[in-house]
Design an enzyme around this catalytic site. Structure first.
Site, PDB file in Angstrom:
ATOM      1  N   LYS A  53     -45.876 -13.629 -11.860  1.00 40.78           N
ATOM      2  CA  LYS A  53     -44.475 -13.477 -12.274  1.00 40.78           C
ATOM      3  C   LYS A  53     -43.872 -12.219 -11.642  1.00 40.78           C
ATOM      4  O   LYS A  53     -42.762 -12.239 -11.109  1.00 40.78           O
ATOM      5  CB  LYS A  53     -44.374 -13.414 -13.812  1.00 40.78           C
ATOM      6  CG  LYS A  53     -44.663 -14.765 -14.464  1.00 40.78           C
ATOM      7  CD  LYS A  53     -44.720 -14.713 -15.991  1.00 40.78           C
ATOM      8  CE  LYS A  53     -45.104 -16.094 -16.525  1.00 40.78           C
ATOM      9  NZ  LYS A  53     -45.183 -16.193 -17.990  1.00 40.78           N
ATOM     10  N   GLN A  97     -46.395 -12.307 -22.689  1.00 45.86           N
ATOM     11  CA  GLN A  97     -47.286 -13.408 -22.305  1.00 45.86           C
ATOM     12  C   GLN A  97     -48.100 -13.860 -23.520  1.00 45.86           C
ATOM     13  O   GLN A  97     -48.654 -13.037 -24.245  1.00 45.86           O
ATOM     14  CB  GLN A  97     -48.197 -12.950 -21.157  1.00 45.86           C
ATOM     15  CG  GLN A  97     -49.031 -14.050 -20.537  1.00 45.86           C
ATOM     16  CD  GLN A  97     -48.207 -15.107 -19.797  1.00 45.86           C
ATOM     17  OE1 GLN A  97     -47.087 -14.855 -19.353  1.00 45.86           O
ATOM     18  NE2 GLN A  97     -48.753 -16.293 -19.678  1.00 45.86           N
ATOM     19  N   ASP A 120     -37.910 -16.827 -21.716  1.00 45.50           N
ATOM     20  CA  ASP A 120     -38.852 -17.923 -22.002  1.00 45.50           C
ATOM     21  C   ASP A 120     -38.176 -19.016 -22.851  1.00 45.50           C
ATOM     22  O   ASP A 120     -38.705 -20.125 -22.946  1.00 45.50           O
ATOM     23  CB  ASP A 120     -40.051 -17.389 -22.807  1.00 45.50           C
ATOM     24  CG  ASP A 120     -41.249 -17.043 -21.935  1.00 45.50           C
ATOM     25  OD1 ASP A 120     -41.409 -17.669 -20.875  1.00 45.50           O
ATOM     26  OD2 ASP A 120     -42.025 -16.169 -22.343  1.00 45.50           O
TER      27      ASP A 120
HETATM   28  N1  GUN Z   1     -48.408 -18.744 -21.907  1.00 42.56           N
HETATM   29  C1  GUN Z   1     -48.486 -19.949 -21.304  1.00 42.56           C
HETATM   30  N2  GUN Z   1     -47.283 -20.316 -20.808  1.00 42.56           N
HETATM   31  C2  GUN Z   1     -46.434 -19.315 -21.113  1.00 42.56           C
HETATM   32  C3  GUN Z   1     -45.048 -19.113 -20.849  1.00 42.56           C
HETATM   33  O1  GUN Z   1     -44.343 -19.932 -20.257  1.00 42.56           O
HETATM   34  N3  GUN Z   1     -44.531 -17.938 -21.326  1.00 42.56           N
HETATM   35  C4  GUN Z   1     -45.275 -17.018 -22.013  1.00 42.56           C
HETATM   36  N4  GUN Z   1     -44.667 -15.917 -22.446  1.00 42.56           N
HETATM   37  N5  GUN Z   1     -46.552 -17.183 -22.258  1.00 42.56           N
HETATM   38  C5  GUN Z   1     -47.119 -18.323 -21.808  1.00 42.56           C
END
Ligand code: GUN
Length: 284
Positions: A53, A97, A120
């Protein structure tokens, strides 16, 4: 029939280029779209995702902060960090995350992120906005899957879309996005009796079960669009999806590969949401 392969890598490049134009336009006004990514603990897969990311932000010239906190960080300390970033004008998008360590309540964490920065789309305010048709931020993976369907020219309106999986991250928001696009939507789960009865009726089949190769060609309607959200590592080290690609591609009309399908789109849509958050913060 041999399915058209939906090339997620190529579409992700194309969509990133579109959003780079918008990011560059903001930079000309002196605004650099900024994303903060918080990770708590050492989970190796999460570390890879978070690294990717931050890397994608750098590639597009976005500002980013990577905040790695130790696994024993208290819930209060994490909430305080979120509050600090909520108030930081350099940061337009903020995510933690998931999963977080067990001693931290993930609902509290998600609710603490300002809805305006919740790139998100997990905050209940944004979940509600999506459900009521006033979308602010679509969760990145389903947003990416929808973008693949649109870019591949798959008809959605009036079609029967079947989503397998009901997670808050993929299944539920995916169903909402398809509904918003005027599909007739069925959500199946691991408890669904006679799953194949539903999958064989699907014009669009979105699979997010986490079970390697569980959807086989005989479960697919000829000509259907099959979107495979799964990423599973096999004993031989290779990646595979939740769909048995070899048998499915002989029946489907369109199919996403794993890797190289939905995967590259998730981070692309995170960039899109971050640029959009910066545009909104600038009143555009
Ligand atoms: N863990 C797995 N997929 C995601 C996501 O799209 N965002 C976040 N914050 N954690 C995740």
């Amino acid at each position: 029939m041999t399915a058209r392969i939906i090339d997620g890598k190529a579409i992700a490049q194309e969509v990133r280029a579109e959003w780079k134009v918008r990011a560059d336009a903001l930079k000309e006004r002196g605004i650099s779209p900024g994303l903060a990514v918080i990770i708590v603990g050492e989970d190796p897969a999460s570390r890879v995702y978070v690294g990717n990311k931050v890397k994608a932000c750098a590639e597009l010239g976005l500002y980013s902060e990577h905040i790695a906190l130790p696994a024993d960080t208290s819930e209060a300390a994490l909430l305080a960090k979120i509050a600090e970033l909520n108030a930081d004008p350099k940061i337009h998008g903020l995510l933690v995350q998931l999963p977080v360590p067990r001693h931290i309540d993930s609902s509290k964490v998600i609710e603490a992120i300002s809805p305006e920065k919740d790139v998100d789309g997990f905050n209940p305010i944004n979940v509600g906005a999506l459900s009521t048709g006033n979308m602010r931020f679509a969760p990145c993976t389903p947003f990416g899957a929808m973008t693949l369907l649109e870019k591949a020219g798959v008809p959605i309106e009036g079609k029967h879309a079947v989503v397998i999986g009901r997670s808050n991250i993929v299944g539920k928001p995916m169903a909402m996005l398809l509904l918003q696009a005027n599909a007739t939507v069925t959500i199946c789960t691991s408890k669904t009796v006679d799953l194949a009865k539903f999958t064989r009726d699907a014009d669009i089949l979105v699979v997010a079960t986490g079970k390697p190769k569980m959807i086989t060609g005989d479960m697919i309607k000829p000509g259907a669009a099959v979107i495979d959200v799964g990423i599973n590592r096999m004993a031989d080290g290779k990646l595979c999806g939740d769909v048995d690609f070899e048998s499915a591609k002989e029946v489907a009309g369109w199919i996403t590969p794993v890797p190289g399908g939905v995967g590259p789109m998730t981070i692309t849509m995170l960039i899109a949401n971050t640029v959009q958050a910066a545009e909104r913060a600038a009143g555009l």
